[in-house]
Design a protein around this motif. Structure first.
Motif, PDB file in Angstrom:
ATOM      1  N   ALA A 245     -12.765 -16.351   9.469  1.00 19.35           N
ATOM      2  CA  ALA A 245     -11.996 -16.634   8.258  1.00 19.35           C
ATOM      3  C   ALA A 245     -11.321 -15.387   7.695  1.00 19.35           C
ATOM      4  O   ALA A 245     -10.574 -15.478   6.725  1.00 19.35           O
ATOM      5  CB  ALA A 245     -12.909 -17.257   7.197  1.00 19.35           C
ATOM      6  N   GLY A 246     -11.586 -14.217   8.296  1.00 20.46           N
ATOM      7  CA  GLY A 246     -10.980 -12.979   7.824  1.00 20.46           C
ATOM      8  C   GLY A 246     -11.648 -12.399   6.593  1.00 20.46           C
ATOM      9  O   GLY A 246     -11.087 -11.530   5.928  1.00 20.46           O
ATOM     10  N   LEU A 247     -12.870 -12.844   6.300  1.00 17.59           N
ATOM     11  CA  LEU A 247     -13.578 -12.365   5.115  1.00 17.59           C
ATOM     12  C   LEU A 247     -14.430 -11.138   5.408  1.00 17.59           C
ATOM     13  O   LEU A 247     -14.781 -10.396   4.488  1.00 17.59           O
ATOM     14  CB  LEU A 247     -14.433 -13.490   4.521  1.00 17.59           C
ATOM     15  N   VAL A 248     -14.769 -10.950   6.681  1.00 17.25           N
ATOM     16  CA  VAL A 248     -15.453  -9.734   7.129  1.00 17.25           C
ATOM     17  C   VAL A 248     -14.790  -9.258   8.414  1.00 17.25           C
ATOM     18  O   VAL A 248     -14.226 -10.052   9.170  1.00 17.25           O
ATOM     19  CB  VAL A 248     -16.979  -9.930   7.364  1.00 17.25           C
ATOM     20  N   ASP A 249     -14.837  -7.956   8.622  1.00 18.47           N
ATOM     21  CA  ASP A 249     -14.448  -7.354   9.896  1.00 18.47           C
ATOM     22  C   ASP A 249     -15.729  -6.979  10.615  1.00 18.47           C
ATOM     23  O   ASP A 249     -16.731  -6.640   9.979  1.00 18.47           O
ATOM     24  CB  ASP A 249     -13.615  -6.087   9.686  1.00 18.47           C
ATOM     25  N   ALA A 250     -15.696  -7.010  11.935  1.00 15.26           N
ATOM     26  CA  ALA A 250     -16.868  -6.649  12.720  1.00 15.26           C
ATOM     27  C   ALA A 250     -16.478  -5.649  13.794  1.00 15.26           C
ATOM     28  O   ALA A 250     -15.364  -5.680  14.325  1.00 15.26           O
ATOM     29  CB  ALA A 250     -17.485  -7.891  13.353  1.00 15.26           C
ATOM     30  N   GLU A 251     -17.411  -4.753  14.085  1.00 13.74           N
ATOM     31  CA  GLU A 251     -17.199  -3.737  15.113  1.00 13.74           C
ATOM     32  C   GLU A 251     -18.509  -3.525  15.859  1.00 13.74           C
ATOM     33  O   GLU A 251     -19.551  -3.287  15.246  1.00 13.74           O
ATOM     34  CB  GLU A 251     -16.764  -2.433  14.450  1.00 13.74           C
ATOM     35  N   PHE A 252     -18.444  -3.615  17.188  1.00 11.59           N
ATOM     36  CA  PHE A 252     -19.618  -3.362  18.015  1.00 11.59           C
ATOM     37  C   PHE A 252     -19.737  -1.868  18.255  1.00 11.59           C
ATOM     38  O   PHE A 252     -18.753  -1.203  18.573  1.00 11.59           O
ATOM     39  CB  PHE A 252     -19.511  -4.103  19.354  1.00 11.59           C
ATOM     40  N   ARG A 253     -20.964  -1.348  18.101  1.00 15.82           N
ATOM     41  CA  ARG A 253     -21.219   0.060  18.358  1.00 15.82           C
ATOM     42  C   ARG A 253     -22.433   0.196  19.270  1.00 15.82           C
ATOM     43  O   ARG A 253     -23.479  -0.369  19.007  1.00 15.82           O
ATOM     44  CB  ARG A 253     -21.509   0.811  17.059  1.00 15.82           C
ATOM     45  N   ALA A 254     -22.239   0.979  20.324  1.00 14.29           N
ATOM     46  CA  ALA A 254     -23.345   1.280  21.227  1.00 14.29           C
ATOM     47  C   ALA A 254     -24.293   2.253  20.534  1.00 14.29           C
ATOM     48  O   ALA A 254     -23.889   3.009  19.646  1.00 14.29           O
ATOM     49  CB  ALA A 254     -22.815   1.891  22.513  1.00 14.29           C
ATOM     50  N   THR A 255     -25.560   2.221  20.936  1.00 19.91           N
ATOM     51  CA  THR A 255     -26.542   3.150  20.396  1.00 19.91           C
ATOM     52  C   THR A 255     -27.168   3.926  21.542  1.00 19.91           C
ATOM     53  O   THR A 255     -27.139   3.480  22.692  1.00 19.91           O
ATOM     54  CB  THR A 255     -27.655   2.415  19.610  1.00 19.91           C
TER      55      THR A 255
ATOM     56  N   GLY B 255     -12.328 -11.022   1.695  1.00 18.39           N
ATOM     57  CA  GLY B 255     -13.738 -11.325   1.476  1.00 18.39           C
ATOM     58  C   GLY B 255     -14.180 -10.966   0.065  1.00 18.39           C
ATOM     59  O   GLY B 255     -14.903 -11.717  -0.594  1.00 18.39           O
ATOM     60  N   ARG B 256     -13.724  -9.814  -0.401  1.00 17.10           N
ATOM     61  CA  ARG B 256     -14.059  -9.375  -1.764  1.00 17.10           C
ATOM     62  C   ARG B 256     -13.468 -10.345  -2.797  1.00 17.10           C
ATOM     63  O   ARG B 256     -14.123 -10.725  -3.765  1.00 17.10           O
ATOM     64  CB  ARG B 256     -13.547  -7.951  -1.988  1.00 17.10           C
ATOM     65  N   ALA B 257     -12.221 -10.761  -2.565  1.00 16.37           N
ATOM     66  CA  ALA B 257     -11.572 -11.712  -3.481  1.00 16.37           C
ATOM     67  C   ALA B 257     -12.286 -13.063  -3.463  1.00 16.37           C
ATOM     68  O   ALA B 257     -12.504 -13.681  -4.515  1.00 16.37           O
ATOM     69  CB  ALA B 257     -10.101 -11.878  -3.111  1.00 16.37           C
TER      70      ALA B 257
END
Length: 113
Positions: free
Chosen positions: A58-68, A83-85
């Motif tokens: 829905a475009g309310l959060v962005d996601a990013e995968f990060r390796a550890t 998302g804030r709105a």
């Protein structure tokens, strides 16, 4: 009578996840821990991750995968401006609804337990 808390929780979980991200980015396990610490009990991945996916679509959060370096990578989520709105708008509506419910129950003599 049936305990309806699970249904109530599902109705507000999207907003709670958005609220959990207002302090900055986080990953699923940390979001679940924060909501659990806020009194919502243990939230399983089968409940939380579909919500996160829906919020991302829905475009309310962005996601990013990060390796550890150790263990599996993590998908970090952060609140978007939309998302804030949405949180502000829908959260305000939820608070108004909650106030109406609280007032009606108090008028009937119901007390918190």
């Amino acid at each position: 009578m049936t305990d309806r808390r699970a249904s109530w929780f599902k109705g507000v979980l999207d907003l709670l996840v958005l609220a959990a991200l207002t302090d900055g980015e986080s990953y699923g396990y940390e979001i679940a821990k924060a909501l659990g610490a806020a009194g919502f009990g243990q939230i399983k991945g089968g409940t939380l991750y579909p919500v996160l996916n829906r919020l991302e679509e829905a475009g309310l959060v962005d996601a990013e995968f990060r390796a550890t370096e150790k263990g599996p990578g993590r998908r970090y989520y952060r609140l978007t401006e939309d998302g804030r709105a949405t949180l502000g708008e829908q959260g305000g509506r939820w608070l108004a609804f909650g106030t109406s419910v609280r007032d009606a129950l108090a008028k009937a003599g119901v007390e918190a337990r």
